[in-house]
Scaffold this motif. Structure first.
Motif, PDB file in Angstrom:
ATOM      1  N   ASP A  20       0.806  -1.217   0.000  1.00  0.00           N
ATOM      2  CA  ASP A  20       0.000   0.000   0.000  1.00  0.00           C
ATOM      3  C   ASP A  20       0.841   1.270   0.000  1.00  0.00           C
ATOM      4  OD1 ASP A  20      -2.029  -1.710   2.325  1.00  0.00           O
ATOM      5  OD2 ASP A  20      -2.430  -1.444   0.194  1.00  0.00           O
ATOM      6  N   VAL A  21       2.157   1.132   0.204  1.00  0.00           N
ATOM      7  CA  VAL A  21       3.011   2.299   0.396  1.00  0.00           C
ATOM      8  C   VAL A  21       3.824   2.575  -0.863  1.00  0.00           C
ATOM      9  CG1 VAL A  21       4.863   3.258   1.791  1.00  0.00           C
ATOM     10  CG2 VAL A  21       3.135   1.805   2.851  1.00  0.00           C
ATOM     11  N   ALA A  22       3.790   3.831  -1.330  1.00  0.00           N
ATOM     12  CA  ALA A  22       4.630   4.241  -2.454  1.00  0.00           C
ATOM     13  C   ALA A  22       5.929   4.806  -1.888  1.00  0.00           C
ATOM     14  CB  ALA A  22       3.924   5.316  -3.285  1.00  0.00           C
ATOM     15  N   TRP A  23       7.017   4.011  -1.968  1.00  0.00           N
ATOM     16  CA  TRP A  23       8.266   4.444  -1.352  1.00  0.00           C
ATOM     17  C   TRP A  23       8.970   5.490  -2.219  1.00  0.00           C
ATOM     18  CZ3 TRP A  23       7.605   3.080   3.176  1.00  0.00           C
ATOM     19  CH2 TRP A  23       7.129   1.831   3.508  1.00  0.00           C
ATOM     20  N   PRO A  24       9.819   6.327  -1.601  1.00  0.00           N
ATOM     21  CA  PRO A  24      10.543   7.335  -2.359  1.00  0.00           C
ATOM     22  C   PRO A  24      11.348   6.708  -3.487  1.00  0.00           C
ATOM     23  CG  PRO A  24      10.788   7.700   0.007  1.00  0.00           C
ATOM     24  CD  PRO A  24      10.083   6.381  -0.173  1.00  0.00           C
ATOM     25  N   GLY A  25      11.315   7.357  -4.636  1.00  0.00           N
ATOM     26  CA  GLY A  25      12.139   6.936  -5.752  1.00  0.00           C
ATOM     27  C   GLY A  25      11.508   5.898  -6.656  1.00  0.00           C
ATOM     28  N   TRP A 100      14.322  -0.037   7.566  1.00  0.00           N
ATOM     29  CA  TRP A 100      13.242   0.941   7.699  1.00  0.00           C
ATOM     30  C   TRP A 100      13.794   2.366   7.703  1.00  0.00           C
ATOM     31  CZ3 TRP A 100       9.335  -1.118  11.931  1.00  0.00           C
ATOM     32  CH2 TRP A 100       8.547  -2.127  11.359  1.00  0.00           C
ATOM     33  N   PHE A 101      14.826   2.603   8.468  1.00  0.00           N
ATOM     34  CA  PHE A 101      15.390   3.950   8.561  1.00  0.00           C
ATOM     35  C   PHE A 101      16.053   4.377   7.248  1.00  0.00           C
ATOM     36  CE2 PHE A 101      16.046   3.623  13.449  1.00  0.00           C
ATOM     37  CZ  PHE A 101      14.808   4.187  13.678  1.00  0.00           C
ATOM     38  N   ASP A 102      16.818   3.480   6.648  1.00  0.00           N
ATOM     39  CA  ASP A 102      17.638   3.852   5.487  1.00  0.00           C
ATOM     40  C   ASP A 102      16.895   3.780   4.158  1.00  0.00           C
ATOM     41  OD1 ASP A 102      19.772   4.219   7.205  1.00  0.00           O
ATOM     42  OD2 ASP A 102      20.626   2.227   6.841  1.00  0.00           O
ATOM     43  N   ALA A 103      16.062   2.759   3.980  1.00  0.00           N
ATOM     44  CA  ALA A 103      15.449   2.531   2.667  1.00  0.00           C
ATOM     45  C   ALA A 103      13.955   2.801   2.625  1.00  0.00           C
ATOM     46  CB  ALA A 103      15.714   1.075   2.225  1.00  0.00           C
ATOM     47  N   GLN A 104      13.267   2.709   3.751  1.00  0.00           N
ATOM     48  CA  GLN A 104      11.814   2.807   3.738  1.00  0.00           C
ATOM     49  C   GLN A 104      11.294   4.133   4.272  1.00  0.00           C
ATOM     50  OE1 GLN A 104      10.783   0.542   2.033  1.00  0.00           O
ATOM     51  NE2 GLN A 104      11.974  -1.303   2.377  1.00  0.00           N
TER      52      GLN A 104
END
Length: 419
Positions: A20-25, A100-104
């Motif tokens: 459901d989440v559109a991650w950055p990039g 989670w911190f670095d990629a999400q």
């Protein structure tokens, strides 16, 4: 490794899943820019282990209810929720937290029902200038020598819980103790803090025995050692299923019937239900929240129960998720999501500027060492005849005001506190 809970379970709670989440990039600069304004909260919990009933999906639901309330008031600020099973393994917790911190793009990480993992994640949050709020972890070391500028300790800890239980037990004649302890950071600290209260109240610790954690299910040898010690009180420095099994097996061995008292200094409300009142009656526990304390706690409890798995009432760790996430989101609204995403340390400072008050704990204070303080309550499990419904499990024995409920700030050894 699959970190997110199943889509079916998530949808049952009304939660967002990875899909459901559109991650950055992922879809160009416009989506990336928009994503940079989305607040992301990760609940790192125990979904199937010793502490799953005490945290688990209930902790995820507590966070989701806070987001629901915030979103109604601030529809222009988008908040997304992730959840994962840390499997009660520090290396798994660190792997998920790092991703989670670095990629999400996770801004706040919560729960962490394993103190050794919480200590490590607190250091990671500091290094990356993210924010962590521990509601499931209990070791008081998190606001002692391992305090930090990027994490808070909400709900309860290994000082506040035994403080409410041990002193009253010693004063009533339970002046000799023997501890059965889970051999990891939480259990060790819980024993140390509890033993300190025993001696401070004029009692004596006759001994202790430690068992491997996790994985121990047969506590017979440890209980027999405790019985043989002759101690008036057997203190259980553990939690979750381990505490439940100890109480059940102690009852089977006739330990309570023989005159020794079993005190689970890590018990929460769910444990009393699981043990059952015939075995648990008279057992004491301390929590900062109980669903039947007042109109506010009852309203939240019933709202939580309507959406929880098995229609369970929340304990203070799960209700603490609602309290912690709600207050964090107030800070986000005050400073704006863009600024909140830049620095966890700055967001924590903003949280200190806003009065902390909710239906869960009433009025609270965020101290300089990261400890959130509020009243604690001493309860005693009812007898089966006294209980009028499934979750009518305990009666209030005493209220410990906020200024006495938690360890004094100058006694914790937090390096951020200057004498």
């Amino acid at each position: 490794m699959q970190h997110i809970i199943s889509r079916r379970a998530a949808l049952g709670l009304g939660l967002a899943t990875a899909a459901d989440v559109a991650w950055p990039g992922r879809a160009g600069a416009d989506q990336s820019s928009a994503a940079n304004r989305i607040i992301r909260i990760g609940v790192l919990t125990d979904m199937a282990g010793t502490y799953s009933a005490l945290t688990g999906q209930g902790s995820v639901l507590g966070a989701q209810l806070a987001i629901d309330d915030f979103s109604r008031l601030h529809p222009g600020i988008k908040v997304e929720l992730l959840s994962a099973d840390m499997q009660l393994k520090p290396d798994v917790a660190l792997s998920i937290a790092g991703d989670w911190f670095d990629a999400q793009g996770v801004d706040l990480l919560t729960d962490l029902p394993l103190s050794s993992a919480a200590i490590a994640v607190g250091e990671m949050a500091k290094a990356k200038d993210k924010l962590a709020i521990f509601t499931g972890a209990a070791s008081s070391i998190l606001t002692g020598e391992r305090c930090g500028p990027n994490h808070l300790h909400w709900a309860y800890d290994t000082w506040s819980v035994p403080h409410a239980i041990v002193e009253s037990t010693v004063k009533e004649g339970g002046d000799t103790w023997f501890f059965i302890t889970a051999d990891y950071a939480f259990g060790q600290q819980l024993e140390r803090d509890s033993a300190g209260f025993v001696t401070r109240a004029g009692g004596k610790v006759l001994g202790s025995t430690r068992y491997p954690f996790p994985g121990t299910t047969d506590f017979s040898s440890f209980l027999l050692s405790a019985k043989a010690s002759g101690a008036k009180v057997i203190g259980l420095a553990n939690g979750g299923v381990d505490s439940e099994n100890c109480v059940k097996q102690a009852a089977e061995f006739g330990i309570m019937a023989g005159g020794q008292r079993v005190v689970g200094v890590g018990l929460l409300l769910n444990d009393i239900l699981s043990i059952g009142l015939p075995a648990a009656q008279g057992v004491r526990l301390a929590e900062p929240y109980y669903w039947d304390l007042n109109d506010g706690t009852r309203a939240f409890g019933r709202r939580f129960q309507a959406r929880s798995v098995g229609h369970a009432m929340p304990n203070s760790a799960q209700a603490g998720q609602y309290s912690a996430v709600s207050h964090y989101l107030k800070a986000v609204a005050a400073m704006g999501p863009e600024k909140a995403k830049v620095s966890g340390r700055a967001t924590l400072a903003q949280m200190r500027e806003i009065p902390v008050e909710d239906v869960i704990f009433g009025k609270s204070t965020i101290r300089e060492d990261g400890r959130v303080i509020h009243p604690m309550y001493l309860f005693e499990a009812k007898s089966p005849a006294q209980s009028k419904q499934t979750w009518d499990l305990v009666r209030l024995q005493d209220t410990i005001p906020a200024d006495r409920a938690f360890r004094p700030i100058n006694e914790g050894g937090c390096p951020m506190i200057h004498a």
